[in-house]
Scaffold this active site. Structure first.
Site, mmCIF file in Angstrom:
data_model
loop_
_atom_site.group_PDB
_atom_site.id
_atom_site.type_symbol
_atom_site.label_atom_id
_atom_site.label_comp_id
_atom_site.label_asym_id
_atom_site.label_seq_id
_atom_site.Cartn_x
_atom_site.Cartn_y
_atom_site.Cartn_z
ATOM 1 N N LYS A 172 51.766 3.308 -33.737
ATOM 2 C CA LYS A 172 51.202 2.226 -32.909
ATOM 3 C C LYS A 172 52.323 1.287 -32.435
ATOM 4 C CE LYS A 172 46.729 3.101 -32.941
ATOM 5 N NZ LYS A 172 46.099 3.740 -31.779
ATOM 6 N N TYR A 228 47.682 2.287 -43.869
ATOM 7 C CA TYR A 228 47.720 2.652 -42.440
ATOM 8 C C TYR A 228 48.812 3.696 -42.189
ATOM 9 C CZ TYR A 228 46.618 2.034 -37.519
ATOM 10 O OH TYR A 228 46.198 2.253 -36.223
#
Ligand code: NAD
Length: 255
Positions: A162, A155
């Site tokens: 995020k 990720y």
């Protein structure tokens, strides 16, 4: 039940039929909402416009969130057309491939700033633009991922981005609560979309989510849409500042 009857909502983040934001647009529309839908640029328009027409969007306009002049035109159009806005759904993310697929420690400054600007700051600025139009209160909803909370393989830089977005949700919720503007983030499990295709070995992430989640299922964009519909409705009037999982329970498992 038409829980969004008469509500005016802006959706930013439809790229195609696989987009999370498209699943949400359909749920909002079926619940009676009137919609404004944006597309990134001329290249995206032929994919997005037919979808926007399917849900009878009253406003269909281009928006690159890095272009504040375009954003000003969009909000002017919303003001002229509706006079107010009830909800905003933000489902936008981008990181340059090289930075996304490399180690966080190797991320370029340029790539980091671009990812942060498009995927995180854009929510702050859209909220800033929406606030004066949310005269009856409102709901701001964005989309995050578990990789912002725990380290998820591949990720990469989107994890810290995020995490920042989730922080922004809490601060905006605290600042805007007095005006009855609620701010939340949905955190869906992995779904195969265009943005997801930039993440290395995404199929393994889908498989892991299926195998390890209590419900042993991958989620779909319409499932996300149905939760989003609740969150932007008056039924969720006391829900704000929250990061809400829709991941078949994956987040509770120690893998
Ligand atoms: P998607 O590719 O369908 O949507 C991403 C959207 O971001 C596209 O519509 C794209 O046009 C838009 N975008 C990128 N740069 C932009 C810019 N400069 N200005 C305006 N728009 C821009 O993929 P998606 O998976 O539906 O992604 C939507 C959101 O959901 C993202 O924030 C993503 O991180 C989040 N999310 C996705 C998953 C998943 O597994 N797909 C899981 C959790 C969260």
């Amino acid at each position: 039940m038409k829980t969004l009857h008469g509500k005016k909502g802006l959706i930013v983040g439809i790229a195609n039929e696989a987009s999370l934001a498209w699943g949400c647009a359909q749920s909002f529309y079926e619940a009676g909402a009137e919609l404004a839908i944006t597309y990134l640029n001329e290249k995206a328009e032929p994919y997005v416009r037919p979808l926007a027409e399917k849900v009878q969007a009253q406003i269909i306009m281009p928006l690159d969130v890095q272009n504040q002049a375009q954003e000003a035109l969009l909000f002017e159009k919303i003001k002229q057309t509706w006079g107010h806005l009830d909800f905003l759904f933000h489902a936008v993310a981008f990181a340059p491939k090289k930075d996304l697929q490399g180690r966080v420690v190797d991320c370029s400054r340029e790539g980091f700033l671009k990812a942060m600007d498009i995927s995180c700051y854009s929510f702050i600025h859209l909220a800033h633009m929406a606030e004066p139009l949310m005269i009856n209160g409102g709901a701001l909803l964005t989309t995050t991922f578990y990789g912002g909370e725990k380290v998820v393989e591949h990720y990469g830089i989107m994890g810290p981005v995020k995490a920042a977005l989730e922080g922004v949700v809490k601060y905006l919720a605290a600042e805007m609560g007095e005006k009855k503007i609620r701010v939340n983030a949905l955190s869906p499990g992995p779904i195969a979309t265009r943005a997801a295709s930039g993440i290395l070995d995404f199929d393994s992430l889908l498989q892991l989510a299926r195998e390890k989640s209590p419900e042993h299922e991958n989620i779909c964009t319409r499932c996300v849409g149905d939760y989003a519909r609740f969150l932007v409705s008056d039924e969720a009037h006391l829900v704000t500042g929250s990061i809400l999982y829709i991941d078949a329970g994956f987040n509770i498992m120690a893998i």
